[in-house]
Design a protein around this motif. Structure first.
Motif, PDB file in Angstrom:
ATOM      1  N   GLY A  97       0.838  -1.293  -0.028  1.00 43.57           N
ATOM      2  CA  GLY A  97       0.093   0.027  -0.162  1.00 43.57           C
ATOM      3  C   GLY A  97       1.110   1.236   0.137  1.00 43.57           C
ATOM      4  O   GLY A  97       0.387   2.263   0.561  1.00 43.57           O
ATOM      5  N   GLN A 100      -0.020   6.160  -2.915  1.00 41.91           N
ATOM      6  CA  GLN A 100      -1.401   6.782  -2.638  1.00 41.91           C
ATOM      7  C   GLN A 100      -1.629   7.549  -3.789  1.00 41.91           C
ATOM      8  O   GLN A 100      -2.295   7.212  -4.981  1.00 41.91           O
ATOM      9  N   CYS A 101      -1.298   8.830  -4.066  1.00 42.35           N
ATOM     10  CA  CYS A 101      -1.587   9.575  -5.421  1.00 42.35           C
ATOM     11  C   CYS A 101      -0.780   9.092  -6.547  1.00 42.35           C
ATOM     12  O   CYS A 101      -1.130   9.180  -7.715  1.00 42.35           O
ATOM     13  N   CYS A 136       7.094  12.759  -0.942  1.00 40.43           N
ATOM     14  CA  CYS A 136       6.103  12.325  -0.989  1.00 40.43           C
ATOM     15  C   CYS A 136       4.899  13.322  -0.433  1.00 40.43           C
ATOM     16  O   CYS A 136       5.003  13.236   1.012  1.00 40.43           O
ATOM     17  N   CYS A 138       2.021  13.215  -0.029  1.00 42.67           N
ATOM     18  CA  CYS A 138       0.777  12.301   0.533  1.00 42.67           C
ATOM     19  C   CYS A 138       1.445  11.827   1.774  1.00 42.67           C
ATOM     20  O   CYS A 138       0.676  11.294   2.679  1.00 42.67           O
ATOM     21  N   GLY A 140       3.288   9.271   2.834  1.00 46.12           N
ATOM     22  CA  GLY A 140       3.235   7.927   3.112  1.00 46.12           C
ATOM     23  C   GLY A 140       4.663   7.125   3.058  1.00 46.12           C
ATOM     24  O   GLY A 140       4.786   6.051   2.878  1.00 46.12           O
ATOM     25  N   LYS A 143       5.121   3.356   4.666  1.00 48.32           N
ATOM     26  CA  LYS A 143       4.834   2.009   3.786  1.00 48.32           C
ATOM     27  C   LYS A 143       5.661   1.900   2.810  1.00 48.32           C
ATOM     28  O   LYS A 143       6.079   1.042   2.294  1.00 48.32           O
TER      29      LYS A 143
END
Lengths: 155, 325
Positions: A97, A100-101, A136, A138, A140, A143
């Motif tokens: 996962g 994200q975008c 990043c 987002c 993230g 992950k």
């Protein structure tokens, strides 16, 4: 005035006409239509345009196209196997996962690939260092780091 | 955008000749500064003269002292084991500059010739007594790095001149150095303040200063310094350089003089920090205010010196306790 140059792109020799003031990123996206490599900031700050040149991760937005002559360039399009199956890093990003975008993902994967090509089992610190030039938004990162770890473990 | 022509000379001589024959030409090495300035329209060269393809300009020679070709990338310097051990301050700077992608192409010559007050390799090269070997249309000359910087973006380079290499003397095992880059985030940031130090120390025979416990504590810096004082550790030679505190990277020469020859003690280090802060002329900027920078000089000069001493005493500790320094 256009110049002709030859380099190896994703394993195949490419001869193309370029304008001396282009960046490698411009050649890749606008001329060769390899739009997997992204333009984020254009100033070398965000790493979305990361490609691998002769084994080293490089910001293609700051790389003068004329310098690419004779070099081996790998972009995100070039890391899948010949049969079209994904690179372990790509699989790991999906499984963990870590996308994200998705805008930073190609750059992240190229930075991670340069690391894993040089080092089989990187430490978490080495992973963080390898992607320190990739933003990043987002956020993230956890992950993403997990994904790189799992790709390294799966080799 | 007006276009430019791009030349890739193979020798320094060819590059200098090109520069002399073309109006409005610009040298480019790794391009991580030049390409950004170009995009920001701060420069509009008619032609670029690339220094990347000049053979034999990116060497790192550790045979007698240290010679680094100006086109050596930060990554190459960072990975050099000899520099890691004997020229720690330079290793500190090259590992903390920009990002992996930037370090893979950015050259040490470019970092110095761009002459930003915040240039990370400038302070380490200043404390390591580096000299720049410059080649130009009128032949070659040698310049101490302290005489190289004139102001923000201004260097002693004359038209057409190229820095060929940086030469540093050999330092023995009683010398240690460190560079501390004070930033808000670890990567991709310019320093609020950059402090480099180099110190050569002597200890009396029979001293237990090499006992590793001396540094392996959660002690305050002043307690550690008190113990060094008890052991009679003396500073034989010292250099301190400061970045982002003046229009150019500067040496804190008064602080160096006040430290040289003295027994190390908490009081002495307080005084050194104060003197160094007094030698700086920091200004308010988006990254930090002047008063804050001045305060942090006091802290970081001490920290850089003690980190340098630690590296003399415990050269084998892989990475020094970052928590402490």
């Amino acid at each position: 005035m256009k110049r002709e140059l030859t380099f190896i792109l994703n394993g195949e020799a490419v001869t193309t006409e370029v304008d001396p003031q282009w960046t490698l990123l411009y050649l890749l996206r606008e001329v060769l239509e390899l739009t997997g490599t992204k333009e984020g900031c254009g100033y070398g700050e965000c790493g979305a345009c990361t490609v691998i040149i002769d084994g080293q991760a490089v910001n293609s937005c700051l790389f003068p196209v004329m310098e690419v002559e004779g070099k081996r360039v790998t972009t995100i399009e070039g890391i899948t196997s010949k049969d079209g199956s994904m690179h372990p890093l790509q699989t790991a990003f999906i499984n963990e996962g870590a996308v994200q975008c998705g805008f930073c993902t190609p750059g992240m994967i190229m930075s991670a690939k340069a690391l894993l090509d040089a080092k089989d089992k990187p430490t978490e610190d080495e992973i963080k260092e390898a992607i320190e030039g990739n933003l990043c938004r987002c956020t993230g990162y956890v992950k993403i780091i997990d994904a790189i770890k799992s790709a390294a473990g799966g080799r | 955008m007006r276009g430019y022509e791009y030349f890739k000379p193979k020798t320094i001589e060819e590059a200098i000749k090109l520069m002399g024959s073309i109006e409005g030409a610009q040298y480019i090495a790794g391009g991580t500064d030049v390409m950004v300035m170009l995009r920001q329209k701060k420069i509009a060269p008619r032609c670029m003269i690339s220094l990347r393809n000049i053979s034999d300009l990116s060497y790192i020679d550790t045979n007698d002292g240290l010679r680094i070709g100006s086109a050596a990338t930060h990554s190459a310097i960072e990975e050099n084991e000899y520099i890691k051990r004997r020229y720690c301050a330079l290793n500190d700077a090259t590992t903390h500059l920009g990002s992996r992608q930037i370090r893979n192409v950015a050259t040490i010559g470019g970092n110095i010739c761009n002459a930003a007050p915040s240039a990370d390799t400038a302070c380490p090269l200043l404390v390591l007594d580096a000299r720049a070997i410059i080649v130009g249309p009128k032949g070659s000359r040698e310049l101490a790095l302290d005489d190289f910087f004139l102001g923000p973006g201004k260097t002693a380079l004359e038209k057409g001149e190229i820095v060929k290499e940086f030469v540093m003397p050999r330092f023995d095992e009683s010398t240690g150095s460190a560079y501390i880059k004070h930033t808000r985030r670890q990567a991709m940031d310019l320093p609020i303040l950059g402090i480099a130090a180099r110190i050569t120390i002597s200890v009396k025979s029979g001293s237990e200063v090499r006992c590793k416990d001396m540094f392996c504590t959660i002690d305050s810096i002043s307690n550690i310094l008190s113990r060094l004082k008890e052991e009679g550790m003396r500073c034989v030679d010292a250099r301190i350089a400061m970045g982002v505190v003046a229009p150019r990277p500067i040496r804190a020469k008064k602080a160096e003089a006040a430290l040289t020859g003295k027994i190390i003690s908490p009081e002495l280090f307080e005084e050194i920090g104060d003197i160094a802060a007094g030698e700086a002329q920091p200004r308010d900027s988006i990254r930090g205010e002047a008063w804050y920078r001045r305060e942090m000089i006091r802290v970081l000069v001490k920290r850089a010196l003690i980190k340098s001493i630690d590296r003399v005493i415990r050269p084998d500790e892989a990475i020094y306790p970052e928590r402490l320094w």
